[in-house]
Write a protein that holds these residues in place. Structure first.
Motif, PDB file in Angstrom:
ATOM      1  N   TRP A 441       0.846  -1.193   0.000  1.00 59.03           N
ATOM      2  CA  TRP A 441       0.000   0.000   0.000  1.00 59.03           C
ATOM      3  C   TRP A 441       0.876   1.235   0.000  1.00 59.03           C
ATOM      4  O   TRP A 441       1.716   1.435   0.886  1.00 59.03           O
ATOM      5  CB  TRP A 441      -0.903   0.016   1.232  1.00 59.03           C
ATOM      6  N   CYS A 442       0.681   2.091  -0.995  1.00 56.97           N
ATOM      7  CA  CYS A 442       1.476   3.309  -1.144  1.00 56.97           C
ATOM      8  C   CYS A 442       0.520   4.495  -1.267  1.00 56.97           C
ATOM      9  O   CYS A 442      -0.171   4.636  -2.285  1.00 56.97           O
ATOM     10  CB  CYS A 442       2.365   3.235  -2.388  1.00 56.97           C
ATOM     11  N   PRO A 443       0.434   5.339  -0.239  1.00 58.50           N
ATOM     12  CA  PRO A 443      -0.484   6.484  -0.308  1.00 58.50           C
ATOM     13  C   PRO A 443      -0.068   7.470  -1.390  1.00 58.50           C
ATOM     14  O   PRO A 443       1.123   7.646  -1.677  1.00 58.50           O
ATOM     15  CB  PRO A 443      -0.382   7.104   1.082  1.00 58.50           C
ATOM     16  N   GLN A 444      -1.052   8.106  -1.987  1.00 61.92           N
ATOM     17  CA  GLN A 444      -0.812   9.088  -3.037  1.00 61.92           C
ATOM     18  C   GLN A 444      -1.431  10.419  -2.637  1.00 61.92           C
ATOM     19  O   GLN A 444      -2.483  10.466  -1.998  1.00 61.92           O
ATOM     20  CB  GLN A 444      -1.431   8.619  -4.365  1.00 61.92           C
ATOM     21  N   ASN A 445      -0.783  11.501  -3.015  1.00 61.86           N
ATOM     22  CA  ASN A 445      -1.339  12.826  -2.799  1.00 61.86           C
ATOM     23  C   ASN A 445      -2.294  13.185  -3.919  1.00 61.86           C
ATOM     24  O   ASN A 445      -2.273  12.590  -5.004  1.00 61.86           O
ATOM     25  CB  ASN A 445      -0.221  13.876  -2.731  1.00 61.86           C
ATOM     26  N   TYR A 446      -3.123  14.191  -3.646  1.00 66.35           N
ATOM     27  CA  TYR A 446      -3.999  14.703  -4.682  1.00 66.35           C
ATOM     28  C   TYR A 446      -3.137  15.255  -5.819  1.00 66.35           C
ATOM     29  O   TYR A 446      -2.260  16.086  -5.594  1.00 66.35           O
ATOM     30  CB  TYR A 446      -4.878  15.810  -4.103  1.00 66.35           C
ATOM     31  N   GLY A 447      -3.357  14.791  -7.016  1.00 66.96           N
ATOM     32  CA  GLY A 447      -2.538  15.213  -8.148  1.00 66.96           C
ATOM     33  C   GLY A 447      -1.339  14.316  -8.376  1.00 66.96           C
ATOM     34  O   GLY A 447      -0.589  14.513  -9.334  1.00 66.96           O
ATOM     35  N   HIS A 448      -1.129  13.303  -7.481  1.00 67.45           N
ATOM     36  CA  HIS A 448      -0.036  12.332  -7.648  1.00 67.45           C
ATOM     37  C   HIS A 448       1.327  13.023  -7.768  1.00 67.45           C
ATOM     38  O   HIS A 448       2.158  12.659  -8.596  1.00 67.45           O
ATOM     39  CB  HIS A 448      -0.291  11.444  -8.882  1.00 67.45           C
ATOM     40  N   SER A 449       1.537  14.036  -6.935  1.00 65.01           N
ATOM     41  CA  SER A 449       2.823  14.728  -6.931  1.00 65.01           C
ATOM     42  C   SER A 449       3.287  14.882  -5.487  1.00 65.01           C
ATOM     43  O   SER A 449       2.524  14.640  -4.544  1.00 65.01           O
ATOM     44  CB  SER A 449       2.707  16.100  -7.600  1.00 65.01           C
ATOM     45  N   TYR A 450       4.555  15.287  -5.318  1.00 64.76           N
ATOM     46  CA  TYR A 450       5.137  15.433  -3.989  1.00 64.76           C
ATOM     47  C   TYR A 450       5.736  16.836  -3.851  1.00 64.76           C
ATOM     48  O   TYR A 450       6.141  17.461  -4.835  1.00 64.76           O
ATOM     49  CB  TYR A 450       6.204  14.369  -3.748  1.00 64.76           C
ATOM     50  N   SER A 451       5.803  17.306  -2.613  1.00 65.49           N
ATOM     51  CA  SER A 451       6.250  18.670  -2.352  1.00 65.49           C
ATOM     52  C   SER A 451       7.623  18.750  -1.727  1.00 65.49           C
ATOM     53  O   SER A 451       8.105  19.847  -1.441  1.00 65.49           O
ATOM     54  CB  SER A 451       5.238  19.380  -1.442  1.00 65.49           C
ATOM     55  N   GLY A 452       8.246  17.621  -1.435  1.00 63.39           N
ATOM     56  CA  GLY A 452       9.552  17.658  -0.800  1.00 63.39           C
ATOM     57  C   GLY A 452       9.435  18.001   0.672  1.00 63.39           C
ATOM     58  O   GLY A 452       8.486  17.605   1.358  1.00 63.39           O
ATOM     59  N   SER A 453      10.370  18.750   1.197  1.00 65.50           N
ATOM     60  CA  SER A 453      10.395  19.093   2.620  1.00 65.50           C
ATOM     61  C   SER A 453       9.329  20.140   2.934  1.00 65.50           C
ATOM     62  O   SER A 453       9.295  21.210   2.321  1.00 65.50           O
ATOM     63  CB  SER A 453      11.777  19.621   3.009  1.00 65.50           C
ATOM     64  N   VAL A 454       8.459  19.822   3.885  1.00 67.89           N
ATOM     65  CA  VAL A 454       7.398  20.736   4.293  1.00 67.89           C
ATOM     66  C   VAL A 454       7.297  20.703   5.818  1.00 67.89           C
ATOM     67  O   VAL A 454       7.669  19.722   6.470  1.00 67.89           O
ATOM     68  CB  VAL A 454       6.035  20.350   3.684  1.00 67.89           C
ATOM     69  N   THR A 455       6.781  21.787   6.389  1.00 62.06           N
ATOM     70  CA  THR A 455       6.506  21.801   7.826  1.00 62.06           C
ATOM     71  C   THR A 455       5.157  21.129   8.076  1.00 62.06           C
ATOM     72  O   THR A 455       4.347  20.939   7.152  1.00 62.06           O
ATOM     73  CB  THR A 455       6.470  23.231   8.364  1.00 62.06           C
ATOM     74  N   LEU A 456       4.901  20.791   9.327  1.00 68.92           N
ATOM     75  CA  LEU A 456       3.604  20.193   9.657  1.00 68.92           C
ATOM     76  C   LEU A 456       2.471  21.166   9.359  1.00 68.92           C
ATOM     77  O   LEU A 456       1.389  20.750   8.912  1.00 68.92           O
ATOM     78  CB  LEU A 456       3.576  19.786  11.139  1.00 68.92           C
ATOM     79  N   THR A 457       2.699  22.448   9.587  1.00 69.59           N
ATOM     80  CA  THR A 457       1.662  23.446   9.286  1.00 69.59           C
ATOM     81  C   THR A 457       1.351  23.465   7.797  1.00 69.59           C
ATOM     82  O   THR A 457       0.186  23.502   7.386  1.00 69.59           O
ATOM     83  CB  THR A 457       2.111  24.838   9.754  1.00 69.59           C
ATOM     84  N   GLN A 458       2.388  23.423   6.973  1.00 66.97           N
ATOM     85  CA  GLN A 458       2.166  23.401   5.523  1.00 66.97           C
ATOM     86  C   GLN A 458       1.468  22.117   5.097  1.00 66.97           C
ATOM     87  O   GLN A 458       0.600  22.129   4.216  1.00 66.97           O
ATOM     88  CB  GLN A 458       3.509  23.543   4.797  1.00 66.97           C
TER      89      GLN A 458
END
Length: 758
Positions: A441-458
């Motif tokens: 099982w591999c979760p996917q984000n909306y749009g199937h893209s990744y944002s790299g390093s983000v804060t918990l707030t972001q």
């Protein structure tokens, strides 16, 4: 010293045992001989009755088998009857009645009633003959002939229903229906039907036929919150049951089997059609002639117009269940059954919630393929100010705010982030938004893209799916074994959600951190109260105080109810409020922004867009809004940032009218929204933006986009082939892609099927 025992004492003992043995042998032998002689005499006597040949196989063997099977059947019936007999253990069963409750709003104004307030004052002789005949013709024509179960009627109903391929006729006698009303629930199970049959026979042995009929007419539910024929006559026709005419009697008799479906104040045409069927039954049963019922057909009954009496029925049903549970905790010696209950409901907020949902569904429901919605508004004490359990109580009494379990999607993530903060993370902690897998099982984000390093707030603002899953692994404490660590992390998340007040099963699956488990709207809404309540969890409730009919106070929430309990530290609640406020100001729930009122919350959208949520709070209230369909069919790309956020905004604007706005810890006081587009902060969207139908790309629009793409490609090739400018700066080329044109699109809230289903 003299001898105590004689010299031959051993011989004497031996002789005594020999004598005893001889006597036993003789007795057994004589008994065996006697038994044998008796058996021979019995066999000789029974030989006179011996039947052989064809008579034995035609008569004796079948009778013998029938006796054996009958004995086993009696034993089985006795075992099946035990639950029914336990229902009759109360010696005061006939006097026992349900609660009769009058409900008031939080300000003391009457809003409705529930329960049975029996009126046994009218004797059976005073009931109109037309009503009794109509009831018997429709419900049980052989009532005075059967023993409690109408075998012929039951078989006829089974045959009719089998031929029709559905339920067309009921086979229950009046005695069975009374047994259900007195002792059982309305659940459709085989066990209930068995108990109902035994109890009907039990009633027939203790009451006369007229007493059974009288109890049935007095205690049957007749729709509109009324019980008994006299109560229904007053509610529908504003007269005593003594005075109803044939048309009105036929309408009342048609309510016994389906009081909600045929309630005349809700569906008068259906009630009149049902009354016409009752008139047919009177003629078919031979109780009346066609000429006698002709006048009732031509002049059907008219009912009192009660369309303006709009009670908060979903709320009252839930509050009545709560009152029952509270009364059950009273001492058994307490016999009072009539109460006046003040609830937490605010009718202004209730009407605003009903209007907001109805307006959104009427305007955009068809575009989004959404047919149902539910909402709950709670104050910081857990008192429910408003509850809408569905679009139309008249067509469906199922309370989707209380009884429906639906996936919360990303609105579950605040429990995950809270758990992370409790385990050493900060709102500014960095987590890499990148691929992660747990097993297959591999979760996917909306749009199937990744944002790299983000804060918990972001991450919570943009509703990224991967980050909560990675947090569940991190808080598990075993990064070398991700599967085991994620399992331990999910256990911590569930434990925190329990502290918030969620009692739903919360099944442990890899996708739990992104909201694959199921919750109810009322629990989800009140669980969010923990954030503005500075970490104190409360229990959802409707009842503020209970008084007897004479006005004596017997129960009060602030004195007798469960007290608030510490769920999380106050600083964690403030941090979460600060993080979740970004969801409203710049994230997926911009439609929920309130003018001058601090707000925070989280949207949620489940796989295939089956459920859309927004759950948010201010310093005064918390509110959860859900949209979807009863049959779990997907909506047309509805996200939590669309209709749910807009509905939440409309409800909360009404809820804060005339209320002192409180500061939200971790956010502060709200800010006035810009009045003009030029005054808006860069990149912010107006909170006044209204919901709109989902975007649809027309054929002409698609052709234009194709032409634009070709022009851009040609321009790009021309620039690539042209000589570099004299300045030496390189001309960069780029690609133009389509983006989600919905203003409140929710990144990360609707994962791919593999990310949400397990």
């Amino acid at each position: 010293m003299p001898k105590i025992l004689p010299d031959n004492w051993k011989q004497r003992i031996r002789n005594w045992f020999l004598d005893l043995d001889a006597r036993l042998d003789s007795t057994l032998f004589s008994s065996a001989v006697g038994i044998r002689e008796l058996w021979e005499r019995f066999s000789t006597y029974m030989d006179r009755f011996y039947v052989g040949g064809w008579k034995r196989w035609v008569f004796i063997e079948p009778l013998s088998e029938a006796a054996s099977i009958g004995l086993l059947g009696l034993v089985a019936l006795l075992a099946l009857a035990q639950p029914a007999f336990r229902e009759t253990s109360d010696e005061d069963w006939l006097k026992k009645s349900d609660l009769a409750v009058t409900f008031l709003d939080r300000y003391g104004n009457p809003i409705g009633s529930r329960g049975i307030k029996h009126n046994d004052a009218i004797p059976l002789e005073d009931f109109p003959d037309n009503l009794i005949k109509a009831t018997l013709a429709t419900e049980d024509r052989r009532f005075y002939d059967h023993f409690g179960i109408d075998v012929a009627g039951t078989l006829r109903a089974l045959v009719t229903n089998a031929q029709a391929g559905g339920v067309r006729q009921g086979g229950s006698s009046i005695s069975q229906q009374l047994a259900k009303n007195l002792f059982l629930s309305n659940e459709r199970t085989l066990e209930r039907k068995i108990n109902e049959a035994f109890l009907a026979i039990w009633l027939e042995t203790r009451l006369t036929k007229n007493e059974i009929l009288k109890l049935y007419l007095d205690r049957a539910y007749m729709g509109g919150g009324t019980f008994g024929a006299d109560g229904a006559a007053h509610f529908y026709f504003n007269k005593s049951v003594r005075d109803v005419n044939l048309a009105e009697a036929a309408m009342l008799a048609g309510l016994f089997k389906a009081p909600t479906k045929y309630a005349p104040h809700i569906n008068l045409p259906a009630a009149r059609a049902r009354a016409n069927q009752v008139l047919d039954n009177l003629v078919d049963a031979g109780f009346m002639t066609e000429g006698q019922v002709f006048g009732a057909r031509r002049n059907p009954a008219s009912v009192v117009d009660r369309r303006d009496e709009n009670s908060p029925n979903y709320y009252l049903d839930w509050a009545f269940d709560e009152v029952r549970k509270i009364v059950d905790t009273f001492p058994k010696s307490y016999t009072e059954r009539v109460f006046v209950v003040r609830t937490a409901i605010d009718m202004n907020v209730q009407r605003a919630a009903e209007s907001a949902i109805e307006n959104q569904l009427r305007q955009f429901g068809r575009d989004y393929h959404a047919t149902q919605a539910a909402t709950v508004v709670s104050d910081l004490d857990g008192g429910v100010r408003a509850m809408v359990g569905g679009r139309d109580y008249g067509s469906s009494q199922f309370n989707r705010a209380v009884d429906a379990y639906r996936q919360p999607g990303s609105s579950f993530k605040p429990y995950v982030y809270t758990t992370a903060l409790l385990n050493g993370f900060k709102p500014t902690s960095i987590v890499v938004d990148g691929p992660v897998c747990l097993g297959n099982w591999c979760p996917q984000n909306y749009g199937h893209s990744y944002s790299g390093s983000v804060t918990l707030t972001q991450a919570i603002t943009r509703s990224i799916n991967v980050v909560p899953v990675k947090l569940s692994i991190a808080i598990g404490g075993n990064p070398k074994n991700q599967w085991d660590s994620a399992k331990k992390g999910r256990a911590k998340i569930v434990e925190v959600a329990r502290r918030f007040g969620l009692t739903a099963p919360l099944l442990d699956t890899p996708s739990l951190p992104i909201g694959s488990t199921e919750v109810t709207v009322v629990e989800h809404a009140v669980a969010y109260v923990t954030f503005p309540n500075k970490g104190m969890a409360v229990k959802p409730h409707a009842v503020l105080e209970i008084r007897t009919g004479a006005g004596d106070l017997v129960w009060r929430w602030d004195r007798d109810g469960p007290q608030p309990r510490r769920a999380i530290p106050a600083n964690i609640a403030s941090d979460m409020a600060g993080m979740m406020s970004h969801v409203v100001t710049e994230g997926t729930a911009r439609r929920a922004r309130l003018d001058g009122i601090p707000a925070a919350g989280k949207t949620g959208t489940t796989n295939a867009y089956r459920d859309a949520w927004f759950v948010g709070y201010t310093g005064n209230f918390a509110c959860a809004v859900w949209y979807g369909n009863d049959d779990y069919s997907p909506t047309n790309r509805m996200t939590g940032g669309s209709l749910p956020a807009q509905t939440w905004h409309d409800i909360m604007v009404a809820a804060h009218q005339g209320v002192e706005v409180k500061e939200l810890a971790g956010v502060g006081m709200g800010e006035k929204l810009p009045a003009t587009p030029g005054e808006r902060a860069a990149g912010a969207e107006s909170a006044e933006m209204k919901a709109a139908p989902p975007p649809v790309l027309t054929r002409r629009g698609a052709e234009i986009l194709v032409r634009v793409e070709k022009m851009l490609d040609e321009t790009s090739r021309a620039l690539d082939s042209a000589p570099a400018p004299a300045t030496g700066r390189k001309v960069s080329t780029g690609t133009v892609g389509l983006t989600d044109s919905m203003a409140a699109a929710e990144p990360g809230s609707a994962p791919a099927a593999a990310a949400q289903k397990n």
